[in-house]
Design a protein around this motif. Structure first.
Motif, PDB file in Angstrom:
ATOM      1  N   GLY A 152       0.854  -1.478  -0.184  1.00 28.14           N
ATOM      2  CA  GLY A 152      -0.063  -0.344   0.125  1.00 28.14           C
ATOM      3  C   GLY A 152       0.767   1.075   0.323  1.00 28.14           C
ATOM      4  O   GLY A 152       0.371   2.003  -0.483  1.00 28.14           O
TER       5      GLY A 152
ATOM      6  N   LEU B 233       2.192   1.756  -3.298  1.00 32.53           N
ATOM      7  CA  LEU B 233       1.591   2.564  -4.555  1.00 32.53           C
ATOM      8  C   LEU B 233       1.584   3.468  -4.156  1.00 32.53           C
ATOM      9  O   LEU B 233       1.445   4.668  -5.238  1.00 32.53           O
TER      10      LEU B 233
ATOM     11  N   SER C  39      -3.062   4.337  -7.337  1.00 30.85           N
ATOM     12  CA  SER C  39      -3.641   3.584  -6.418  1.00 30.85           C
ATOM     13  C   SER C  39      -4.312   1.973  -6.468  1.00 30.85           C
ATOM     14  O   SER C  39      -3.612   1.736  -6.268  1.00 30.85           O
ATOM     15  N   TRP C  40      -4.514   2.616  -4.481  1.00 25.11           N
ATOM     16  CA  TRP C  40      -4.821   1.128  -3.873  1.00 25.11           C
ATOM     17  C   TRP C  40      -5.638   2.028  -3.035  1.00 25.11           C
ATOM     18  O   TRP C  40      -6.124   2.491  -2.544  1.00 25.11           O
TER      19      TRP C  40
ATOM     20  N   SER D 144      -7.770  -1.376   0.414  1.00 25.53           N
ATOM     21  CA  SER D 144      -8.935  -2.924   0.714  1.00 25.53           C
ATOM     22  C   SER D 144     -10.470  -2.333   1.219  1.00 25.53           C
ATOM     23  O   SER D 144     -11.315  -1.505   0.889  1.00 25.53           O
TER      24      SER D 144
ATOM     25  N   TRP E  35      -3.106  -3.504   6.710  1.00 23.70           N
ATOM     26  CA  TRP E  35      -3.339  -2.445   6.721  1.00 23.70           C
ATOM     27  C   TRP E  35      -3.262  -1.409   7.712  1.00 23.70           C
ATOM     28  O   TRP E  35      -2.828  -0.293   7.554  1.00 23.70           O
TER      29      TRP E  35
ATOM     30  N   THR F  23      -8.158   4.406   3.400  1.00 28.06           N
ATOM     31  CA  THR F  23      -7.953   3.061   1.793  1.00 28.06           C
ATOM     32  C   THR F  23      -8.408   2.223   2.043  1.00 28.06           C
ATOM     33  O   THR F  23      -8.169   1.259   1.300  1.00 28.06           O
TER      34      THR F  23
ATOM     35  N   VAL G 281      -4.250  -1.713  -7.997  1.00 31.27           N
ATOM     36  CA  VAL G 281      -4.212  -2.679  -6.933  1.00 31.27           C
ATOM     37  C   VAL G 281      -5.138  -2.730  -5.828  1.00 31.27           C
ATOM     38  O   VAL G 281      -5.324  -1.382  -4.493  1.00 31.27           O
ATOM     39  N   SER G 282      -6.168  -3.553  -5.209  1.00 34.25           N
ATOM     40  CA  SER G 282      -6.766  -3.818  -4.486  1.00 34.25           C
ATOM     41  C   SER G 282      -6.919  -5.025  -3.690  1.00 34.25           C
ATOM     42  O   SER G 282      -6.666  -6.103  -4.501  1.00 34.25           O
TER      43      SER G 282
ATOM     44  N   GLU H  49       3.637  -3.436 -11.344  1.00 36.76           N
ATOM     45  CA  GLU H  49       3.737  -2.271 -10.813  1.00 36.76           C
ATOM     46  C   GLU H  49       4.576  -1.330 -10.954  1.00 36.76           C
ATOM     47  O   GLU H  49       4.835  -0.021 -10.979  1.00 36.76           O
TER      48      GLU H  49
END
Length: 263
Positions: A92, A95, A101-102, A104, A129, A139, A156-157, A244
């Motif tokens: 996280g 990124l 962008s990130w 959860s 996180w 986030t 990415v998530s 990435e």
């Protein structure tokens, strides 16, 4: 059909979106080939199956930290970690530092950014996180906030089902059905939109080998591919970092990219 996926210099693809789903406490043979997991096995036949993927340890929580930050961060149990108490690099923070962008999406999280330890079927131990001071709590979304317009997804998530739907408190079939109902549409969309769905597990049912199911699906993935190379959570983390163009967190620096399954 979308354009042919681009590849980074290291041979891994550069997807527009990666969604990682973490499930719970089942070994490879309990899921792959099981009649109780028809949806996951349909993704196997249309995607990639990592047959020799392994978690780092037992119990659950250290493995979540391993996948997210390349290290178990000294965590050896499932006790709640003090929010923001860890400063190490992680997916996280990398990124965000790269301007990418990130997010959860956490099922049964009471509200966006809530650092509560436990609430009903929600457990913070599956949401690493929150342990890092360099990842904004904002986030961390509820799963109800998962976009229905998938173009709005972050690069990415992570998706973390609750304690029932991740197969921890409920059975394999319950988790498999949850996946189909809640992420099946994304998986289908990913097939034509240069995106990836990665499904993995925190640990197996408690054996020394800790061999866990891991399936990758989407347009960049070669349908029906299989890899018998030995991989770990660190290798999956490194692969996403290379997708990435990110630096490596912790043990990802000495890990290996997942290869041999891409278009």
């Amino acid at each position: 059909m979308g354009a042919t996926p681009a590849h980074a210099a290291n041979g891994v693809p550069t997807p527009d979106h990666v969604v990682v789903v973490m499930l719970e406490n089942h070994g490879y043979d309990q899921v792959i080939g099981s009649s109780n997991a028809p949806y996951i096995n349909s993704l196997v036949s249309g995607g990639a199956n990592l047959t020799d993927m392994h978690a780092e340890t037992h119990p659950s929580q250290p493995n979540y930290y391993a996948l997210f930050s390349g290290d178990t961060q000294g965590i050896t149990d499932d006790s709640c970690v003090d929010p923001g108490s860890i400063s190490a690099d992680n997916l996280g923070s990398e990124l965000i530092a790269a301007g990418k962008s990130w997010a959860s999406y956490n099922e049964s999280l009471p509200s966006q950014g809530d650092t509560v330890c436990r609430s009903g079927e929600y457990a913070q131990k599956h949401n690493p996180w929150f342990g890092f001071g360099n990842v904004p709590t904002s986030t961390a979304y509820t799963f109800d906030q998962f976009p229905t317009d998938y173009t709005q997804l972050p690069r990415v998530s992570f998706v973390v089902p609750n304690l029932c739907d991740d197969m921890h408190d409920c059975d394999v079939q319950t988790g498999d059905t949850w996946l189909q109902n809640n992420l099946g549409a994304y998986a289908s969309w990913a097939q034509t939109h240069n995106s990836v769905l990665a499904i993995t597990f925190d640990e197996d049912e408690g054996t020394d080998t800790n061999n866990i199911p891991t399936v990758l699906y989407g347009q960049p993935v070669s349908p029906g591919s299989t890899s018998s190379t030995t991989y770990s959570h660190y290798d999956l983390l490194r692969t996403i970092e290379d997708m990435e163009g990110l630096p490596y967190a912790g043990n990802a620096s000495s890990a290996t990219d997942i290869t041999g399954i891409w278009q």
